[in-house]
Write a protein that holds these residues in place. Structure first.
Motif, PDB file in Angstrom:
ATOM      1  N   SER A   1      -0.836  26.205  69.505  1.00  0.00           N
ATOM      2  CA  SER A   1      -0.897  26.874  70.804  1.00  0.00           C
ATOM      3  C   SER A   1      -1.509  28.255  70.639  1.00  0.00           C
ATOM      4  O   SER A   1      -1.585  28.805  69.542  1.00  0.00           O
ATOM      5  N   ASP A   2      -1.932  28.830  71.759  1.00  0.00           N
ATOM      6  CA  ASP A   2      -2.471  30.199  71.732  1.00  0.00           C
ATOM      7  C   ASP A   2      -1.429  31.173  71.198  1.00  0.00           C
ATOM      8  O   ASP A   2      -1.751  32.106  70.455  1.00  0.00           O
ATOM      9  N   GLU A   3      -0.171  30.943  71.580  1.00  0.00           N
ATOM     10  CA  GLU A   3       0.905  31.830  71.126  1.00  0.00           C
ATOM     11  C   GLU A   3       1.065  31.763  69.608  1.00  0.00           C
ATOM     12  O   GLU A   3       1.200  32.801  68.946  1.00  0.00           O
ATOM     13  N   GLU A   4       1.041  30.552  69.048  1.00  0.00           N
ATOM     14  CA  GLU A   4       1.171  30.433  67.596  1.00  0.00           C
ATOM     15  C   GLU A   4       0.000  31.093  66.883  1.00  0.00           C
ATOM     16  O   GLU A   4       0.181  31.753  65.855  1.00  0.00           O
ATOM     17  N   CYS A   5      -1.201  30.943  67.433  1.00  0.00           N
ATOM     18  CA  CYS A   5      -2.382  31.561  66.806  1.00  0.00           C
ATOM     19  C   CYS A   5      -2.307  33.080  66.849  1.00  0.00           C
ATOM     20  O   CYS A   5      -2.747  33.753  65.916  1.00  0.00           O
ATOM     21  N   ARG A   6      -1.739  33.612  67.929  1.00  0.00           N
ATOM     22  CA  ARG A   6      -1.570  35.065  68.013  1.00  0.00           C
ATOM     23  C   ARG A   6      -0.573  35.551  66.977  1.00  0.00           C
ATOM     24  O   ARG A   6      -0.774  36.585  66.332  1.00  0.00           O
ATOM     25  N   GLU A   7       0.522  34.811  66.816  1.00  0.00           N
ATOM     26  CA  GLU A   7       1.561  35.220  65.868  1.00  0.00           C
ATOM     27  C   GLU A   7       1.141  34.966  64.416  1.00  0.00           C
ATOM     28  O   GLU A   7       1.568  35.679  63.510  1.00  0.00           O
ATOM     29  N   ASN A   8       0.331  33.951  64.212  1.00  0.00           N
ATOM     30  CA  ASN A   8      -0.070  33.576  62.858  1.00  0.00           C
ATOM     31  C   ASN A   8      -1.551  33.203  62.870  1.00  0.00           C
ATOM     32  O   ASN A   8      -1.908  32.029  63.040  1.00  0.00           O
TER      33      ASN A   8
ATOM     34  N   ARG B   1      -5.102  29.168  63.101  1.00  0.00           N
ATOM     35  CA  ARG B   1      -6.166  28.870  64.058  1.00  0.00           C
ATOM     36  C   ARG B   1      -6.957  27.613  63.730  1.00  0.00           C
ATOM     37  O   ARG B   1      -7.398  26.894  64.625  1.00  0.00           O
TER      38      ARG B   1
END
Length: 310
Positions: free
Chosen positions: A283-290, A294
């Motif tokens: 998800s976009d949220e996971e990519c932002r956090e980690n 990506r």
């Protein structure tokens, strides 16, 4: 991604919610984690499953196995860990007397703890020995590769495994540099690569040495040549209804997984049913956090009940 847990840092793997959902929905009795690493997926799978479920974890990296033993100690005899290459997964389970498993997981590539340790040589962010072996007790190092392979062979490795447009320029620069003195560290190699590529490329979105380092790592560990037979063996070991989950981070890996899944799902003797028409991505949220998540892609297949003919 890391977070603090008491007095220690704990690594959280990518796509953990998705992997857990796919693997545990069938209530497997045994899960085989072919790349247990530092125990990230394994811990969540054990914590969210029935107390009777057991997990077998394999990894080439002795340091990772030692770390997983400590991290998973609370689960006692529910966990069995073996230091071995996943290419030997079938023999390993036969030796253990385990004929079938209810789920199999592959989390390919380099784990964050490996990548973040400069002594392992996977990254150029800090200078360290040019090693790159996942199993530090066997095989040739990246230093051996760059100092012994021909210019043509190096160019092929860097282009095929790294999709590096300046592969020939980089290979030529490596050969010239090693004629003066052997290339021993990640910093030396990154500097040679930076001087070999055009200035605009040197200051691009990603570091100009990223693709070449990735290619050398894949070659050192023979990652791609082991994957197809290991997936085939994993499909053989699955009980009917068992799930096979593969997380990849490289287009070449994902291509192999897609091809193997498709082949094993075709014809009257099909062993698998592909459950993910397209790969699942973070998800976009996971990519932002980690940010390292990506490029992750998850593909899932399920063992089908073999039809018998009369």
């Amino acid at each position: 991604m890391w977070f603090e847990c008491g007095d220690r840092l704990v690594h959280i793997p990518v796509l953990i919610t998705e992997v857990t959902g796919w693997l545990l929905s069938q209530n497997p009795r045994v899960i085989l984690d072919c790349t247990v690493g530092y125990g990230g997926h394994a811990e969540i799978l054990l914590r969210n499953s029935d107390s009777t479920m057991k997990l077998i974890g394999l990894d080439r990296d002795g340091e990772a196995i030692a770390s997983s033993k400590e991290r998973l100690a609370e689960f006692g005899d529910r966990v069995t860990l073996k230091q071995t290459d996943y290419r030997d997964l079938k023999c390993c389970l036969m030796d253990m007397g385990v004929p079938q498993v209810g789920g199999v997981l592959f989390d390919l590539g380099v784990s964050s703890p490996q990548f973040d340790d400069p002594q392992r040589g996977f990254s150029f962010r800090e200078d360290g020995p040019l090693d790159m072996r996942m199993d530090q007790t066997a095989g040739v190092t990246a230093a051996t590769l760059v100092n012994r392979e021909s210019e043509h062979a190096l160019a092929d490795i860097i282009y095929q495994y790294g999709d590096e447009r300046y592969a020939r320029r980089i290979a030529r620069a490596i050969v010239r540099a090693r004629e003066r003195s052997p290339i021993k560290t990640t910093g030396e190699l990154a500097s040679i690569i930076a001087k070999a590529v055009p200035s605009a490329y040197r200051h691009g979105r990603i570091h100009c040495a990223t693709r070449a380092f990735q290619a050398l790592r894949i070659a050192v560990n023979r990652e791609l040549e082991s994957l197809e037979p290991a997936l085939d063996d994993a499909a053989d070991l699955l009980a009917p209804g068992g799930r096979l989950c593969v997380v990849s981070f490289h287009s070449l890996e994902d291509r192999i997984v897609k091809r193997v899944f498709r082949a094993l799902a075709q014809g009257p003797g099909a062993r698998l049913s592909v459950l993910t028409k397209k790969p699942i991505v973070p998800s976009d949220e996971e990519c932002r956090e980690n940010p390292r998540a990506r490029s992750a892609k998850l593909r899932v297949a399920e063992r089908v009940v073999e039809r018998t003919t009369r």
